[in-house]
Design a protein around this motif. Structure first.
Motif, mmCIF file in Angstrom:
data_model
loop_
_atom_site.group_PDB
_atom_site.id
_atom_site.type_symbol
_atom_site.label_atom_id
_atom_site.label_comp_id
_atom_site.label_asym_id
_atom_site.label_seq_id
_atom_site.Cartn_x
_atom_site.Cartn_y
_atom_site.Cartn_z
ATOM 1 N N ASP A 22 12.450 53.881 83.471
ATOM 2 C CA ASP A 22 13.857 53.796 83.882
ATOM 3 C C ASP A 22 14.662 52.901 82.947
ATOM 4 O O ASP A 22 15.462 52.065 83.374
ATOM 5 N N SER A 23 14.389 53.048 81.632
ATOM 6 C CA SER A 23 15.132 52.330 80.582
ATOM 7 C C SER A 23 14.908 50.818 80.589
ATOM 8 O O SER A 23 15.713 50.075 80.040
ATOM 9 N N LYS A 117 20.881 53.527 72.614
ATOM 10 C CA LYS A 117 20.551 54.126 73.907
ATOM 11 C C LYS A 117 20.719 53.158 75.074
ATOM 12 O O LYS A 117 21.149 53.557 76.161
ATOM 13 N N TYR A 118 20.389 51.876 74.837
ATOM 14 C CA TYR A 118 20.336 50.951 75.968
ATOM 15 C C TYR A 118 21.308 49.767 75.863
ATOM 16 O O TYR A 118 21.514 49.050 76.837
ATOM 17 N N ASN A 143 27.376 59.447 63.583
ATOM 18 C CA ASN A 143 27.721 60.511 64.527
ATOM 19 C C ASN A 143 26.752 60.524 65.709
ATOM 20 O O ASN A 143 26.260 61.572 66.127
ATOM 21 N N HIS A 144 26.457 59.332 66.219
ATOM 22 C CA HIS A 144 25.617 59.117 67.405
ATOM 23 C C HIS A 144 24.120 59.341 67.157
ATOM 24 O O HIS A 144 23.329 59.247 68.093
ATOM 25 N N GLU A 145 23.731 59.660 65.907
ATOM 26 C CA GLU A 145 22.328 59.934 65.612
ATOM 27 C C GLU A 145 21.798 58.974 64.554
ATOM 28 O O GLU A 145 22.544 58.511 63.687
ATOM 29 N N ALA A 275 12.668 54.872 72.834
ATOM 30 C CA ALA A 275 13.819 55.788 72.874
ATOM 31 C C ALA A 275 13.559 57.063 72.088
ATOM 32 O O ALA A 275 14.193 58.098 72.338
ATOM 33 N N MET A 276 12.624 57.021 71.136
ATOM 34 C CA MET A 276 12.308 58.231 70.369
ATOM 35 C C MET A 276 11.711 59.327 71.254
ATOM 36 O O MET A 276 11.764 60.511 70.905
ATOM 37 N N LEU A 277 11.144 58.952 72.406
ATOM 38 C CA LEU A 277 10.581 59.927 73.328
ATOM 39 C C LEU A 277 11.397 60.066 74.608
ATOM 40 O O LEU A 277 11.180 60.990 75.380
ATOM 41 N N ASP A 278 12.320 59.130 74.832
ATOM 42 C CA ASP A 278 13.107 59.107 76.059
ATOM 43 C C ASP A 278 14.376 59.909 75.845
ATOM 44 O O ASP A 278 15.461 59.364 75.648
#
Length: 279
Positions: A22-23, A117-118, A143-145, A275-278
């Motif tokens: 849950d992050s 991400k967090y 661009n968000h990536e 985060a690479m898998l979430d």
């Protein structure tokens, strides 16, 4: 548990392993890195650490490593601080053992991913995360990536010549050792006590760091630069000199828009690995 992801931040002195759900990191483990040991021993110790924390009860593993990474194949190349890791098929080794997916990138990238991400990077389309610790690393979000480049090598400003050495020698923990023969933590403790010499050292550090950040402004012109790593906790002691030097950047309209601030998340690189898998 089906929703647990293991995040790993591998450094020259320690490996930080976190179980993320849950992050959030709900339990973690720090083990020493046997930096001068053979390749297999270090991998075995990482496996033992993951198993002691989570067993095999998780969905996948994300890892940040301070070096060049073939992200698709999960191969780690030429780690300066871990001499035996010349060409390590880390993804294959871990996937064979755990039978779970493994993702690997440069540790500066995991910092940027964690912020995106967090953390405070959520609101920015384009930003750069700068890790300030034993070394100097940058992770780039466009661009968000994440933009990691060939072999996860994008943003390697550390080795750019600066003064008589390199950017890393003046903008990381190496600065305190090379210029003043002191540890950064010691200088921080003295600054907390109001020691004039320590405050002067941080003032000088801020000026050098600003010169490196100006390069980032020239090359990428991001909306924000987020500072992480152990040295970022000393931000209040070098903020003034950093901003004074940053303000010599010639494009004033860019200066009015860019935000520069420290991370508020101490374990963001472990979260960023996960985060690479979430997705």
């Amino acid at each position: 548990m089906k929703d647990i992801i293991v995040g790993v931040d591998i450094g020259a002195t320690k490996m930080h392993i976190g179980a993320i759900k849950d992050s959030k990191i709900f339990k973690d483990l720090v083990i020493a890195t046997s930096a001068n040991a053979p390749e297999k021993q270090i991998i075995d110790e990482l496996i033992e650490g993951i198993e002691s924390l989570c067993g095999h009860d998780f969905v996948g593993i994300g890892i940040g490593v301070p070096g060049l990474i073939d992200e698709e194949q999960g191969i780690v190349y030429d780690l300066w601080n871990i001499p035996s890791w010349k060409e390590v098929y880390l993804k294959d080794s871990l996937e064979k053992h755990f039978k779970k997916p493994v993702r690997i990138t440069n540790d500066a990238n995991t910092f940027a991913l964690g912020e995106k991400k967090y953390g405070q990077g959520k609101t920015y389309k384009n930003f750069v995360g700068v890790s300030l610790g034993t070394g100097y690393g940058t992770g780039i979000i466009i661009n968000h990536e994440l933009y990691s480049g060939t072999l996860s090598g994008a943003g390697e400003l550390a080795n750019i010549p600066y003064l008589d050495r390199t950017i890393e020698d003046y903008c990381s923990g190496k600065f305190f050792k090379l210029q003043y023969q002191r540890e950064g933590a010691e200088v921080f403790e003295k600054a907390e006590q109001g020691d004039p010499e320590a405050l002067k050292i941080f003032d000088e550090f801020g000026k050098h760091l600003a010169e490196s950040l100006k390069l980032i402004l020239y090359i990428l012109s991001p909306e924000a630069i987020i500072l992480g790593g152990s040295i970022s906790r000393s931000f209040k002691y070098f903020e003034k000199s950093l901003m004074e030097t940053i303000n010599t950047f010639p494009f004033k309209r860019i200066l009015k828009r860019v935000k520069i601030f420290p991370s508020a998340m101490p374990d963001v690189s472990v979260l960023g690995s996960a985060a690479m898998l979430d997705k």
